[in-house]
Design a protein around this motif. Structure first.
Motif: not given
Lengths: 340, 564, 313
Positions: A167-187
């Motif tokens: 996986s390209p780094e940006f894929f992992v990064a956006y997945l994390l953003i999607l789940f841990l920031s956008a959908a559930n604002p944790i970080f």
């Protein structure tokens, strides 16, 4: 008769000194390559900096401040001398600004070093955080996978790590953003780091980029650790230890580990070097104020002094890590430590 | 065989079957072999490669390698069921009551630890003795096994000790807990003959002294004759026969065993000496050569090879015999001296030789696996030299290849389209011969061509080479460390040591005294198929006059001579 | 939950398809090839299927795409599902996203493939020459490669692109040259293990020329490891190009490509906050397309390497 004579110590020192000298030499060659880049830049610098429609005075001012009247060799050593002492010159964008609007007082000149300083610290912080998690985690997982080779656990680890590597780094990064920031604002999805933050706030804002790097690097490191351990466990002296009735834990600790140090250290150094590159993309995704982001911006603006400085820093880190791996593997090799 | 109630029984294996994983399928390795061993008895396991001797030996320890499994049968060691025993139970036996000596001592010692620390590991772990006691015992074992400087040698790391010494140190390690049984897995196969003999003597003595039972695995009949009380012959995972050593040697019952025994009987009729004044095919004159900047591997080597004759170049590893071949072929241009072909000087490097000069000198290699390109078919391997030197194409080429294959006794229709991976070891070696013949040379270098082959196959190759020599009037240079091969095929012998020619002459002269001291040591170190041979030899020469000690003595004598 | 379904469903479908493909191929071939496919692990079958789909998709993009690559419509910034004419919506210029995605795949894969081929031609040629000839040529090439490899690849690529200027062609050349260093190392190492074989010595002593040695004796034996390496290098180049494009210095507009799409669509990710998962997962579409192909190629390579190792033992 025994190995306590000073002869072998001095030979070891010579060996390590050779490696170090080679490292310095490589760095020297790399600096020439990086410097030569500016020479290869097609067209006139001053034109390149100012673009079309620059006033002749501005062009002349830039030419002078770049030292175009001197030979390339002179300029190289001036640049290298500066770089070694932390002076990377003034960025093109600054030069352009000055030459068009005139010098507005000493205080306002922002050198490349001024820009790089705090960003360098931030990048080191990010890489160190990622490494602090990734190294123990991946070594543990790698050894575990090697010991349970061929089992379901090993297969899952294999598929998981292969997917993660792919996986390209940006894929992992956006997945994390999607789940841990956008959908559930944790970080926070944007890492605003500045000097006023206390340590834990800084850590909090670094979590997502560090996690991205950790995920990518861990997979690599785990796979390489696994292979190194499996190669080792298939050697005849391990079979001999088993046939001597040595318990499993002791085989790992006493027979495998001393011989595994060199390959494992190699794996770690290689992956930390990889981390150096991975930082660039991750910093851009998270708008993390590090060297990587500055680098990418400078490339887009073709701001040579900044590009050169960033290149030199990344290359130095890379060479240093590989050098460390090299020296440590000399130090842990019994054949080199105890010559005939 | 009633071994249940016999208190003297140590190990019983019954109808054991073991399979090994090959790719995705399980293939049988051992098909129902039984074995019986009394306390203090030495059983020799003998067989060619693939016979399953190592697997059986390890099974006697209750151990199977990764990728192998026991499918049926029982293993009982001192009334303990090793098939059913828990890993913990087996572990408490391994090292303490059953020990193992591997073929490659260099690979089997952990490179990161000193010898003595590896030695004391077992006794301390199994609670047999304290570290201090065990260290003292190690020193006395090293002394008994005649290792030099027994008080200190244990403090070395494995890579600091020679192969023969390591093998004895490993035997000492196996003895450290005074086990009831030791499995020796080809312990001397990787060693030179003169080193082998002292390791054999040391192993035999110590096994006798402590009355340890042993399973001795080897492919060398003469070796097993010295070591074993009884011999069991294996073939492809099946037992062929078993008997007392003397009975087995004098009266082998099965045809396979008899054929094994007969191998060493092949003798080529010796040719009359060449008349003086004949021009040799190959003449090596005063060749000094080496690889590095100033280290010479060959020193002033000279000898001739005449038409239709076989010259055997004999020596141990490091003697420089293969370097001579590299000089003749031009791979290694000599520093001094010259190589003459038909009395004309050959250019030193092969790149400067003409196509015809290259054609005349051909090579056959030891490892048929690396000698044939695995991706080329037999047709191309054998056909290429014909095409290259003769320029044949199409049907003419095809006919020539078929003719060559017939010459090496392989059916062209069956073999011409095969890949090397579809050939057996002996067939590969025959293709290697065919490739050499395809160039129509007058001189062929045979570099240890039989040493990687099983004995029966090797004999076939020797007979083939002999026939080809007579039919085509070829000259051979036969590089070998195996004196049995020399006896079988040579007309003349050149003995080499450390890059010097020690002695040379006709075969009959060489094999009858008086010899040079080194030739004598070499000849006397070759085991014979006589169970009393080792005893007789030790009685004759004395323990101080074999192996390393003897070689050092000869070195000193040679130095003294040359300094005079 | 709906999001997970979007992920799980296509993966399950692909796996099922892979299983069928394996059955069909294994059944329709006899002998060695059939056996190889029967023994193929599920991961490799999955990889092979996915790679085939990508290849077909890349080749047929003009046929499959509903519109032209750079066709601009009046409706810009359409959300997915808002207008049935634009299934995935449109971008900020009013270009159909599905079309851009298909062409993006074609461009990214095609450019990565060409770059890898160039890298192999350069690296393998030099590597085999160095291994076969040895001597000063080998020394000079190896030291030069050492220096090139002392700078991290992405960093070096950025430096060179700065000098040469940003264009797709420049990027291809820069990456091909940089990546050829890795190919050189491998080709030299593989060539080095083959060159010491006795059959090479036999061919040399026969008087064979360089061409025969390299093409007839060395290359057939190096093919298997080189092919596996080709897969790995392709993955690396593909990811590097995607990363550069993502950073805005790779493939240049108007060519569509996945890396640039990820960056341009990344703003949509914030819509997850309002529960609009369709819009939020838009940037993940090209990103996961990249990941899926790389995973697939890696699975296939893994299988090839396993088989190769199996052949040796």
């Amino acid at each position: 008769m025994l190995l306590t004579d000073g002869n072998f110590m001095s030979r070891l020192i010579v060996m390590i000194a050779q490696r170090l000298a080679l490292g310095v030499f490589t760095m020297f060659i790399v600096s020439i390559v990086i410097f030569a880049a500016i020479e290869a830049l097609p067209g006139d610098f001053a034109q390149a900096i100012l673009g079309q429609g620059a006033t002749p005075e501005a062009v002349a001012a830039i030419r002078e401040s770049l030292g175009m009247d001197r030979t390339a060799v002179e300029r190289y050593f001036a640049w290298l001398g500066g770089a070694v002492t932390g002076d990377f010159g003034v960025s093109f964008s600054q030069l352009s600004f000055q030459s068009q609007y005139g010098q507005t007082g000493e205080r306002d000149v922002v050198t490349v070093a001024d820009q790089l300083g705090p960003r360098f610290a931030n990048t080191i912080f990010l890489a160190a955080t990622a490494a602090a998690v990734a190294v123990p985690l991946s070594l543990g997982l790698g050894i575990l996978a090697a010991l349970h080779r061929g089992t379901v656990l090993d297969r899952i680890a294999n598929i998981g790590s292969l997917t993660s590597i792919s996986s390209p780094e940006f894929f992992v990064a956006y997945l994390l953003i999607l789940f841990l920031s956008a959908a559930n604002p944790i970080f926070p999805s944007i890492s605003k780091i500045h000097a006023d933050l206390d340590f834990w706030q800084q850590v909090y804002r670094t979590v997502l980029p560090a996690l991205t790097l950790t995920l990518v690097v861990t997979a690599h490191m785990m796979r390489m650790t696994r292979v190194a351990i499996i190669n080792l466990l298939s050697s005849q002296y391990i079979e001999m230890a088993r046939l001597k009735g040595v318990p499993r834990w002791r085989i790992i600790v006493h027979h495998a580990l001393p011989n595994a140090l060199a390959p494992i250290i190699n794996v770690v150094a290689l992956n930390l070097a990889y981390l150096v590159t991975g930082v660039v993309v991750v910093e851009v995704v998270f708008v993390y104020p590090g060297v990587g982001q500055l680098f990418v911006d400078a490339v887009k603006l073709r701001d040579m002094p900044t590009v050169q400085a960033c290149c030199l820093i990344f290359a130095a880190a890379y060479i240093l890590l590989n050098l460390t791996a090299d020296v440590v593997s000399v130090l842990t090799n019994p054949r080199l430590r105890h010559p005939r | 065989m009633d071994d249940m109630t016999d208190g003297n029984t140590l190990l019983t294996i019954r109808d054991l079957r073991i399979e090994g994983l090959s790719g995705e399928t399980w293939l049988p390795i051992i098909n129902g072999v039984s074995l019986h061993l009394d306390r203090g008895e030495v059983l020799g396991l003998i067989g060619e490669s693939g016979a399953g001797k190592s697997t059986l030996g390890l099974a006697g320890m209750g151990f199977t390698r990764d990728g192998c499994r026991i499918t049926s049968g029982s293993i009982s060691f001192d009334d303990i069921d090793l098939v059913a025993a828990s890993p913990e139970r087996k572990r408490s036996l391994l090292g303490r009551r059953i020990a193992y000596v591997a073929q490659s001592a260099a690979a089997s010692f952990n490179p990161a630890h000193r010898l003595i620390d590896q030695h004391t590991e077992g006794p301390v772990l199994h609670g047999v003795s304290s570290r201090e006691e065990s260290r003292g015992d190690a020193r006395s074992l090293y002394d008994r096994l005649r290792l030099p400087d027994p008080d200190n040698i244990g403090f070395r790391y494995p890579h600091q000790v020679s192969g023969g010494q390591l093998q004895r140190a490993m035997t000492a390690m196996a003895m450290s807990c005074r086990p009831d049984l030791i499995v020796f897995d080809e312990p001397t196969t990787a060693l030179d003959v003169t080193t082998q003999i002292e390791v054999l003597a040391a192993i035999r003595d110590i096994v006798e002294q402590f009355d340890t039972a042993a399973i001795y695995i080897t492919h060398d009949l003469a070796v097993v004759a010295q070591m074993a009380d009884r011999i069991k012959v294996l073939l492809n995972g099946d037992e062929v026969e078993e008997n007392d050593t003397r009975a087995m040697l004098s009266h082998p019952a099965e045809p396979y065993t008899r054929s094994l025994w007969a191998v060493r009987s092949f003798r080529r009729p010796e040719q009359p000496p060449t008349p003086a004044g004949t021009v040799p095919v190959i003449s090596i004159r005063g060749v000094t050569a080496g690889y590095g900047a100033d280290i010479d591997v060959l020193h002033d080597v000279s000898f001739d090879i005449h038409s239709g004759r076989t010259v055997a170049v004999v020596g141990e590893s490091g003697s420089g015999k293969s370097t001579v071949a590299r000089c003749i072929t031009g791979l290694l241009p000599p520093r001094q001296g010259e190589i003459r072909f038909d009395d004309k000087v050959l250019p030193p490097g092969y790149r400067h030789r003409t196509r015809d000069q290259l054609r005349q000198v051909q090579m056959i290699y030891q490892m048929a696996d690396t000698a044939l390109n695995p991706k080329l078919r037999v047709r191309d391997i054998v056909g290429r030299p014909v095409q290259f030197y003769r320029g044949y194409r199409g049907t003419r080429l095809q006919e020539r290849v078929e003719e060559l294959l017939s010459q090496i006794e392989l059916d062209p229709g069956q073999f011409i389209n095969r890949l090397p991976s579809e050939l057996s070891g002996g067939q590969k070696q025959r293709i290697g011969i065919a490739r050499a013949l395809a160039a129509e040379p007058r001189f062929i270098i045979c570099d240890e061509v039989t040493s990687a082959l099983d004995q029966l196959v090797a004999e076939g190759i020797l007979k083939l080479l002999d026939r080809l020599q007579r039919e085509l009037n070829l000259s051979y240079m036969f590089i070998t460390h195996d004196l049995a091969t020399v006896r079988a095929i040579a007309d003349e012998v050149v003995v080499m040591k450390d890059g010097h020619v020690i002695e040379l002459g006709a075969k009959t002269e060489m094999f009858s005294p008086p010899h040079h001291a080194y030739t004598d040591l070499l000849l006397s170190s070759v085991p014979e198929m006589d169970p009393d041979w080792l005893d007789r030899l030790l009685a004759q020469r004395g323990r101080e006059n074999i192996g390393e000690a003897a070689r050092l003595g000869i070195d000193r004598a040679v130095q003294r001579q040359s300094s005079l | 939950m709906g999001f997970l379904l979007y992920v799980a469903l296509p993966l399950a479908l692909l796996t099922g398809l892979a299983w069928t493909v394996r059955r069909v191929i294994a059944g329709s071939f006899q002998g060695q090839i059939g056996a190889a496919f029967r023994a193929m692990p599920m991961t490799a079958a999955f990889g092979l299927t996915v790679v085939s789909i990508y290849v077909i998709g890349a080749l047929c993009a003009p046929v499959l795409a509903p519109y032209g690559e750079s066709q601009v419509f009046d409706e810009f910034n359409l959300f997915p599902g808002e207008n049935p004419a634009f299934v995935l919506g449109t971008d900020q210029l009013g270009r159909d996203l599905l079309t851009r995605l298909l062409y993006g795949g074609r461009n990214t894969i095609g450019i990565a493939f060409i770059t890898t081929i160039l890298a192999f031609l350069l690296g393998a040629t030099l590597g085999f020459l160095a291994a076969t000839l040895g001597g000063w040529l080998d020394q000079a090439l190896s030291r030069a490669i050492d220096v090139l490899m002392a700078i991290p690849q992405l960093i070096f690529a950025l430096l060179l692109i700065t000098i040469l200027g940003q264009s797709t062609l420049n990027m291809i050349l820069v990456i091909a040259v940089l990546d050829s260093t890795r190919v050189f190392r491998l080709a030299r190492a593989v060539g080095g293990t083959i060159i010491v074989m006795d059959y090479i010595e036999a061919a040399r002593l026969r008087g064979e020329g360089l061409g025969y040695l390299i093409f007839r004796e060395i290359l057939p034996n190096a093919a298997a490891p080189l092919l596996a390496e080709f897969g790995l290098r392709f993955c690396f180049v593909f990811l590097l190009i995607a990363a550069l494009s993502f950073l805005g210095i790779g493939i240049q507009p108007p060519l569509a490509d996945w890396g640039t799409m990820v960056r341009e669509l990344s703003i949509y990710i914030a819509y997850a906050e309002y529960g609009d998962w369709q819009a939020a997962s838009l940037p993940l579409l090209p990103a996961s397309a990249i990941a899926l192909l790389t995973v697939a190629v890696n699975f296939v390579v893994d299988w090839m390497l396993d088989r190769h190792a199996g052949l040796k033992s």
